[in-house]
Structures are given as structure tokens and as C-alpha cells.
Scaffold this motif. Structure first.
Motif, mmCIF file in Angstrom:
data_model
loop_
_atom_site.group_PDB
_atom_site.id
_atom_site.type_symbol
_atom_site.label_atom_id
_atom_site.label_comp_id
_atom_site.label_asym_id
_atom_site.label_seq_id
_atom_site.Cartn_x
_atom_site.Cartn_y
_atom_site.Cartn_z
ATOM 1 N N LEU A 157 -6.323 5.145 5.059
ATOM 2 C CA LEU A 157 -6.587 5.585 3.700
ATOM 3 C C LEU A 157 -7.130 4.439 2.857
ATOM 4 O O LEU A 157 -6.567 3.349 2.833
ATOM 5 C CB LEU A 157 -5.296 6.109 3.055
ATOM 6 C CG LEU A 157 -4.486 7.123 3.866
ATOM 7 C CD1 LEU A 157 -3.205 7.472 3.135
ATOM 8 C CD2 LEU A 157 -5.307 8.376 4.132
ATOM 9 N N THR A 158 -8.214 4.699 2.166
ATOM 10 C CA THR A 158 -8.773 3.738 1.215
ATOM 11 C C THR A 158 -8.835 4.405 -0.157
ATOM 12 O O THR A 158 -8.804 5.633 -0.265
ATOM 13 C CB THR A 158 -10.184 3.283 1.630
ATOM 14 O OG1 THR A 158 -11.029 4.432 1.720
ATOM 15 C CG2 THR A 158 -10.155 2.575 2.975
ATOM 16 N N GLY A 159 -8.932 3.610 -1.190
ATOM 17 C CA GLY A 159 -9.049 4.170 -2.531
ATOM 18 C C GLY A 159 -7.735 4.716 -3.037
ATOM 19 O O GLY A 159 -6.648 4.350 -2.590
ATOM 20 N N ALA A 160 -7.829 5.654 -3.984
ATOM 21 C CA ALA A 160 -6.634 6.241 -4.601
ATOM 22 C C ALA A 160 -5.874 7.084 -3.587
ATOM 23 O O ALA A 160 -6.465 7.771 -2.756
ATOM 24 C CB ALA A 160 -7.029 7.088 -5.800
ATOM 25 N N VAL A 161 -4.549 7.020 -3.663
ATOM 26 C CA VAL A 161 -3.684 7.721 -2.719
ATOM 27 C C VAL A 161 -2.624 8.497 -3.488
ATOM 28 O O VAL A 161 -1.960 7.951 -4.368
ATOM 29 C CB VAL A 161 -2.994 6.725 -1.760
ATOM 30 C CG1 VAL A 161 -2.017 7.453 -0.852
ATOM 31 C CG2 VAL A 161 -4.034 5.983 -0.935
ATOM 32 N N SER A 162 -2.465 9.781 -3.167
ATOM 33 C CA SER A 162 -1.411 10.610 -3.741
ATOM 34 C C SER A 162 -0.450 11.010 -2.643
ATOM 35 O O SER A 162 -0.806 11.771 -1.739
ATOM 36 C CB SER A 162 -2.007 11.858 -4.402
ATOM 37 O OG SER A 162 -0.984 12.785 -4.717
ATOM 38 N N ALA A 163 0.771 10.511 -2.713
ATOM 39 C CA ALA A 163 1.755 10.821 -1.679
ATOM 40 C C ALA A 163 2.064 12.308 -1.633
ATOM 41 O O ALA A 163 2.273 12.883 -0.557
ATOM 42 C CB ALA A 163 3.030 10.023 -1.924
ATOM 43 N N VAL A 164 2.096 12.952 -2.789
ATOM 44 C CA VAL A 164 2.397 14.394 -2.844
ATOM 45 C C VAL A 164 1.339 15.178 -2.076
ATOM 46 O O VAL A 164 1.652 16.067 -1.274
ATOM 47 C CB VAL A 164 2.474 14.871 -4.306
ATOM 48 C CG1 VAL A 164 2.644 16.381 -4.356
ATOM 49 C CG2 VAL A 164 3.623 14.185 -5.029
ATOM 50 N N GLU A 165 0.064 14.846 -2.299
ATOM 51 C CA GLU A 165 -1.011 15.551 -1.596
ATOM 52 C C GLU A 165 -1.004 15.245 -0.107
ATOM 53 O O GLU A 165 -1.265 16.121 0.729
ATOM 54 C CB GLU A 165 -2.355 15.160 -2.209
ATOM 55 C CG GLU A 165 -2.554 15.645 -3.634
ATOM 56 C CD GLU A 165 -3.875 15.182 -4.209
ATOM 57 O OE1 GLU A 165 -4.642 14.519 -3.472
ATOM 58 O OE2 GLU A 165 -4.140 15.473 -5.388
ATOM 59 N N LEU A 166 -0.707 13.996 0.237
ATOM 60 C CA LEU A 166 -0.719 13.600 1.636
ATOM 61 C C LEU A 166 0.352 14.311 2.445
ATOM 62 O O LEU A 166 0.172 14.579 3.631
ATOM 63 C CB LEU A 166 -0.545 12.091 1.757
ATOM 64 C CG LEU A 166 -1.741 11.242 1.319
ATOM 65 C CD1 LEU A 166 -1.370 9.767 1.325
ATOM 66 C CD2 LEU A 166 -2.950 11.485 2.210
ATOM 67 N N LYS A 167 1.478 14.606 1.841
ATOM 68 C CA LYS A 167 2.546 15.312 2.546
ATOM 69 C C LYS A 167 2.069 16.669 3.052
ATOM 70 O O LYS A 167 2.474 17.124 4.127
ATOM 71 C CB LYS A 167 3.755 15.491 1.623
ATOM 72 C CG LYS A 167 4.586 14.237 1.432
ATOM 73 C CD LYS A 167 5.802 14.540 0.570
ATOM 74 C CE LYS A 167 6.673 13.311 0.401
ATOM 75 N NZ LYS A 167 7.874 13.585 -0.424
ATOM 76 N N GLN A 168 1.225 17.338 2.283
ATOM 77 C CA GLN A 168 0.687 18.624 2.704
ATOM 78 C C GLN A 168 -0.513 18.450 3.618
ATOM 79 O O GLN A 168 -0.686 19.171 4.605
ATOM 80 C CB GLN A 168 0.277 19.440 1.470
ATOM 81 C CG GLN A 168 -0.363 20.784 1.784
ATOM 82 C CD GLN A 168 0.566 21.704 2.545
ATOM 83 O OE1 GLN A 168 1.741 21.835 2.200
ATOM 84 N NE2 GLN A 168 0.053 22.348 3.593
#
Length: 306
Positions: free
Chosen positions: A240-251
Motif C-alpha cells: 500500500l502506498t499513499g493514503a490508507v484507511s484501515a476501515v476500508e481495508l478490512k472489507q
């Protein structure tokens, strides 16, 4: 899920200092990160040798796993296998090598069986097979340390690999026993260049850029089936590069067959990396196993498939 923090440690642009890497590793361990990936270059600028940085950090943060980037170029297979295994034993089985395709080395090139061989992906497979077999050439069971019988090792269990391929001649065996995880983890980070069928023969982990993740799980599963392996034999990590959203990544991760993540941090300063680790890792990271293999949900003793 597994979450690795990727660091480039050095003095060039896009890299962090050793002291910054130390501070980041300390935070990563405190929030239960799976480990640190130490890359060997950024934008063609070399870092401090990844195995040296890994050795330093592992001596201070022993619960983390360490993925050490290395290339076939300038690294003789026996020398790299010995160096990585030494670190793996010192960390009680928490090391893997991210092997990058490249050219040969002056030691191996002097005795190469086929001087005309030039396919870098074919070289990568042969190299990965060699180091994997070397790591198993001196099994832990051979180390006896029996004072009463004055027997240090059972040399009947130690066997040379006697490899002769297109690119390398390597006899072996290594001069030290295997680690507690069976052998260090082999990671492939360039499936487009190497080809899924070749990766499937020897890799334990595959790292894919997030933008290229579509179809990666299916491609990996199909390639593994063709060589008699199971999907559970190999972990698929999204970089992953750039902005990361843990909530979105979980799905997003289950929908794409992703088993974990590598958080790329090149170009960020120490404070920004620490913030990323503190914000994202605790929401994604799963339990830490006794070895890197168990953290990745891989078998701790695996036969060589190539």
C-alpha cells in the motif's frame, strides 16, 4: 491479518536514518505489527545493507518479523543463504528474504554451467530453490550436543545438495543447523516480471502492488494448483502506498483474497511514519506467532517444491 512496515534505511532521499528506523520499529512492536520489511534501494539509490539493519533492529525488537530484501545480483546463493539463516537462528525463526531477480555474481559466474543462460526469471527460480535446499541441508535434528557419547552432530543427517543447474553449481551443505521455523521465508515481490507459474514453485509469500491486485488471488491459486500446492501454502500481501484507511481495508482484503499488507513509507519522515503505524496497524494486525511462518499462517516446516 499480517501487517508489515516497509522501511528504506540510509542517507539518501526517500530514506530514513538508523535512529529513525529504531524509533519506528519500537512503535511497530508496541502496536503488534507483524514485522518490518527492509528494502535495498529507493529510486535506484541504495540503502544500508538490509541484513545489517535487520540484525541491529532484531537485537532490540525481538517480537517483530524481518523481511530482508536481496537480489541475485552480486549475491552468491551459498553466501546469502548462510547470512540469512544466521539471522533467522538468532531471531528464533523470524526472518524471510524478499528475493529480487537480477544478474549473477563474480563467484558463481566463474563456474556457471551454462554461460549463455540469461533469463532473469529462470535464474530467480533456480536461486530460490538453491537457498531453500541449503537451509534444509543441515537439519536441527542433526545437532546432538551429546557429551556422554562425545558426539556433537549426527553427520549422517547432513547432506550436500549437489546442485548443478543452468546458472549455478552449489555443493553445500551449510555449516549450521536449520532454524526453528524449518527454513526462512522466501518472498517474491515482482510477479509480473517473474511469472505466476515460476513463483508458485518456490515462494512462501507474494507481495503485489495494490493497483495490481485484481485477479492476483485467482492467478496465484491456479499456479499453485498446477504445481501441486495449496493456496494456504502461500500468503498474498498487498503493498500500500499513499493514503490508507484501515476501515476500508478490512472489507477490501477478503474481497480480493489478500492475507495481509505491506505499508510502504518511502518519502515520509519519521513522524509521519510513526503516525501511520499507530493509526493503521492496531486496526488490522492479527496475532503474532512464535515464528514468522506461524505469524503468516504458514507451515513451520515445509518441503522444497522446486
Amino acid at each position: 491479518m499480517t501487517v508489515f512496515v516497509e522501511l528504506a534505511v540510509g542517507e539518501s532521499a526517500g530514506q530514513v536514518s538508523v535512529s529513525a528506523a529504531d524509533a519506528i520499529a519500537r512503535v511497530a512492536q508496541s502496536v503488534n505489527a507483524s514485522g518490518i520489511r527492509l528494502v535495498d534501494e529507493v529510486d535506484s539509490l541504495r540503502t544500508i545493507d538490509s541484513s545489517i539493519v535487520g540484525s541491529y533492529l532484531a537485537g532490540r525488537y525481538g517480537h517483530l518479523g524481518y523481511l530482508i530484501d536481496a537480489r541475485t545480483t552480486h549475491n552468491a546463493p551459498y553466501n546469502l543463504a548462510r547470512r540469512v539463516l544466521s539471522l533467522d537462528r538468532a531471531t528464533d525463526g523470524r526472518v524471510g528474504v524478499v528475493l529480487a531477480p537480477g544478474e549473477g555474481d563474480e563467484v558463481s559466474d566463474a563456474t556457471t554451467p551454462d554461460p549463455q543462460a540469461s533469463d532473469t526469471s529462470e535464474r530467480w527460480v533456480e536461486y530460490a530453490d538453491i537457498v531453500s535446499r541449503l537451509w534444509e541441508s543441515f537439519p536441527r535434528a542433526a545437532l546432538l550436543g551429546d557429551q556422554e557419547r562425545a558426539t556433537f552432530v549426527d553427520d549422517t543427517l547432513i547432506a550436500p545438495i549437489n546442485h548443478e543447474g543452468r546458472f549455478y553449481r552449489v555443493a553445500g551443505p551449510l555449516d549450521g543447523p536449520a532454524s526453528v521455523q524449518g527454513r526462512p521465508v522466501v518472498v517474491a515481490a515482482d510477479p509480473d516480471a517473474l511469472g505466476w507459474s515460476r513463483i508458485a514453485a518456490v515462494a512462501d509469500v507474494v507481495i503485489v502492488e495494490r493497483n495490481n491486485i485484481d485477479g492476483a488471488d485467482a492467478a496465484l491459486s491456479g499456479a499453485l494448483h498446477s504445481v501441486g500446492r495449496r493456496r494456504s501454502d502461500v500468503a498474498l500481501l498487498a503493498r500500500l502506498t499513499g493514503a490508507v484507511s484501515a476501515v476500508e481495508l478490512k472489507q477490501w482484503a477478503p474481497d480480493n483474497g489478500v492475507d495481509g499488507f505491506v505499508l510502504a513509507t518511502s518519502g515520509r519522515d519519521e513522524a509521519a511514519i510513526v503516525d501511520l503505524v499507530r493509526d493503521v496497524v492496531p486496526q488490522l494486525a492479527g496475532p503474532i506467532g512464535r515464528t514468522l511462518r506461524s505469524t503468516l499462517a504458514l507451515r513451520e516446516s515445509a518441503e522444497v517444491f522446486a
